[in-house]
Design a protein around this motif. Sequence first.
Motif, PDB file in Angstrom:
ATOM      1  N   ILE A 137       0.831  -1.199   0.000  1.00 37.17           N
ATOM      2  CA  ILE A 137       0.000   0.000   0.000  1.00 37.17           C
ATOM      3  C   ILE A 137       0.869   1.254   0.000  1.00 37.17           C
ATOM      4  O   ILE A 137       1.772   1.415   0.822  1.00 37.17           O
ATOM      5  N   ASP A 138       0.561   2.173  -0.919  1.00 31.70           N
ATOM      6  CA  ASP A 138       1.244   3.471  -1.025  1.00 31.70           C
ATOM      7  C   ASP A 138       0.776   4.371   0.110  1.00 31.70           C
ATOM      8  O   ASP A 138      -0.416   4.684   0.226  1.00 31.70           O
ATOM      9  N   GLY A 139       1.735   4.818   0.964  1.00 33.36           N
ATOM     10  CA  GLY A 139       1.403   5.734   2.050  1.00 33.36           C
ATOM     11  C   GLY A 139       2.107   7.064   1.889  1.00 33.36           C
ATOM     12  O   GLY A 139       2.439   7.711   2.880  1.00 33.36           O
ATOM     13  N   SER A 140       2.365   7.494   0.622  1.00 33.52           N
ATOM     14  CA  SER A 140       3.120   8.722   0.372  1.00 33.52           C
ATOM     15  C   SER A 140       2.276   9.960   0.683  1.00 33.52           C
ATOM     16  O   SER A 140       1.051   9.887   0.811  1.00 33.52           O
ATOM     17  N   LYS A 141       2.953  11.111   0.745  1.00 34.02           N
ATOM     18  CA  LYS A 141       2.266  12.348   1.142  1.00 34.02           C
ATOM     19  C   LYS A 141       1.277  12.822   0.082  1.00 34.02           C
ATOM     20  O   LYS A 141       0.358  13.590   0.379  1.00 34.02           O
ATOM     21  N   SER A 142       1.469  12.385  -1.207  1.00 28.69           N
ATOM     22  CA  SER A 142       0.542  12.805  -2.259  1.00 28.69           C
ATOM     23  C   SER A 142      -0.844  12.218  -2.047  1.00 28.69           C
ATOM     24  O   SER A 142      -1.826  12.717  -2.594  1.00 28.69           O
ATOM     25  N   LEU A 143      -0.942  11.161  -1.236  1.00 30.54           N
ATOM     26  CA  LEU A 143      -2.226  10.496  -1.000  1.00 30.54           C
ATOM     27  C   LEU A 143      -3.126  11.347  -0.106  1.00 30.54           C
ATOM     28  O   LEU A 143      -4.286  11.595  -0.434  1.00 30.54           O
ATOM     29  N   GLY A 144      -2.600  11.809   1.009  1.00 27.28           N
ATOM     30  CA  GLY A 144      -3.385  12.593   1.950  1.00 27.28           C
ATOM     31  C   GLY A 144      -4.114  11.700   2.945  1.00 27.28           C
ATOM     32  O   GLY A 144      -4.505  10.574   2.631  1.00 27.28           O
ATOM     33  N   PRO A 145      -4.321  12.187   4.180  1.00 25.19           N
ATOM     34  CA  PRO A 145      -4.955  11.376   5.231  1.00 25.19           C
ATOM     35  C   PRO A 145      -6.354  10.891   4.862  1.00 25.19           C
ATOM     36  O   PRO A 145      -6.717   9.751   5.136  1.00 25.19           O
ATOM     37  N   ALA A 146      -7.166  11.743   4.232  1.00 24.59           N
ATOM     38  CA  ALA A 146      -8.542  11.355   3.912  1.00 24.59           C
ATOM     39  C   ALA A 146      -8.564  10.206   2.917  1.00 24.59           C
ATOM     40  O   ALA A 146      -9.309   9.227   3.078  1.00 24.59           O
ATOM     41  N   ASN A 147      -7.752  10.298   1.878  1.00 24.64           N
ATOM     42  CA  ASN A 147      -7.712   9.232   0.877  1.00 24.64           C
ATOM     43  C   ASN A 147      -7.100   7.955   1.440  1.00 24.64           C
ATOM     44  O   ASN A 147      -7.423   6.851   1.006  1.00 24.64           O
ATOM     45  N   PHE A 148      -6.187   8.112   2.425  1.00 23.92           N
ATOM     46  CA  PHE A 148      -5.599   6.915   3.034  1.00 23.92           C
ATOM     47  C   PHE A 148      -6.685   6.108   3.762  1.00 23.92           C
ATOM     48  O   PHE A 148      -6.638   4.866   3.779  1.00 23.92           O
TER      49      PHE A 148
END
Length: 634
Positions: A418-429
């Motif tokens: 699972i991608d947990g990079s900053k481009s994802l954002g907490p809401a999308n995570f």
Amino acid sequence: MRALAFGLFCLLCCDAVRVDHRDRRRPRPSVLSRGRNDSAVQSNSVESLCKGKPLDFVFIIDSSRSVRPSDYEKVKIFITNILAFLDVGPEATRVGLLQYGSVVQNEFSLNTYSSKADVERAVKAMDHLATGTMTGLAIQYTMETAFTEPEGARPADMHIPRIAMIITDGRPQDTVEEVAAQARQAGIQIFAIGVGRVDMNTLRVIGSEPHSEHVYLVANFSQIETLTSVFQSNLCGAEDPCDVVDHGCAHICAKVPGVLGYECRCRLGYELNEDERTCRRIDYCDLGNHGCQHDCVSSPESYVCRCTRGYVLNRDGKTCSKIDHCALGDHGCEHECVNTEDVFFCKCNEGYILRPDNKACKKLDPCSLGNHGCEHDCVNTEDSFVCRCREVYKLRPDNRTCQKAVCGDGVMDLVFVIDGSKSLGPANFELVKQFVNGIVDSLDVSGTGTHVGLLQYSSKVRTEFILGQYTSGLDINRAVLRMQYMGRGSMTGAALRHMFEYSFSAKEGARPDIPRVSIVFTDGRSQDDVSKWATKAKDAGITIYALGVGKAIEEELREIASEPDDKHLYYAEDFSNMGEITDKLKSRICKEKPSPQDMCKCENVMLFQRQVNEQLRRLTQNNILYSPVVVYIL
């Protein structure tokens, strides 16, 4: 009458050019024997013949070691004599010169000098090279460089004649035939002058046609001056009446040999009208003697006969015969060929129907009879039919009706990456967590069923839980919800490496002989290479599903996913479409998992035995006593 009047006028006024046609082409022996001084006098007398006739003229001089210094000077004198009757100037004749031995040396280009005096001084200042004889190389340089616009050649659409004069005394040390032909095809008119023991065939290969006007051979360099008057005629010639009168010819104005007049001519496929100026197309079919049985079609040179549709032209080129397509033997019909007016069609015997290729036959469609009893789809076979279910359904034992398939029927080791990079954002995570749990809910997670592990990656890789750590879907759901968002870089390649090297190892719970599946999720471009470790994982038998959202790169997804792409690569433009991906992925995973029947095969029962023994071994390590377990297979 107009042409005749012009001819009489020229006869009265143009004594200076009244020279016999044959004399201009081949000077009498008395002229050839006069030597340099007489040649120079004659040059002055006909110098006006080249006035108003611009040329692009390049001398190509053999400067090999076989040319003695004294003979080299005679070549310079000959060049000067040729220059005497040329009208040298930027808007008249432009002159260039190159000499060659083992290499090509350009002395001056077409645009170097603008006066005859400057050209003559440059000729006198030339130095003898005294090396090899690379004639072919010199011709190639002339074609590719000397006659180019940057070197002073005028554009082709100006129709300025391009003249090359080659003077050589020996056999070339390279090939000349091909490059000379290319030069002539490029529009360069080549005069070839041989001195001494030069092979006449070589000169003919170099020179333009007709060879009688372009190829010359003299015994020695002292005789080369005798050719001056020959080139005066060939290069300048008498004034063409078509150039000085308003001839009015629609197609071609042609000077009449032997008289000072002209006549109009037509191009191929045309004939002259009664006014002797304009032309009309010849319609050979209208002449009425073509003999074509069906259609006559005129061409520029003649005519051809053609047959109407369904007929073929006979060998006589005139008459036609009806085409028997079936008799030609190439119809390809499996059963029967039937001729029609224009073509043919294939027909099958009773009890058979045509296949989609309209040539082969197959037995009548049993499904079309309506009594097959299939609940979903009826599919014809060679001799009968079979029933098939639609997606997410499977056939019941009666081979007619269907039931919905259960995804929990199979077993696998599944690792989420699972991608947990900053481009994802907490809401999308949080949406990604829901996606993972949605997949888990469709699986039969248990000690002997499917095992699930999960990695989260950002700038680093973190194992959230390993395979077999949880033995129920509920426990995995809770572990997923507890995950903390990393929120930094995007090192997908490092995550793939970790998955390959560690996640499917026995140490982290991977089981032997169990299908290994990885679901890789990303929302952007990786900051490292993904191809190497994705390939290693796939080569090791791991099936990889690649899921991309938003700014994910399609090329990277293709490198990650197993083949074929349409079964292992999924993409959504934004996170609102994640539900659609979840449903598709569930369906695909269920299709590729082993069925309950497969799990009952001998090798899978043995696998179950190994799994039980592994559980007992772990209990022993934890000092838990147990009774021996024996599995009987009935």
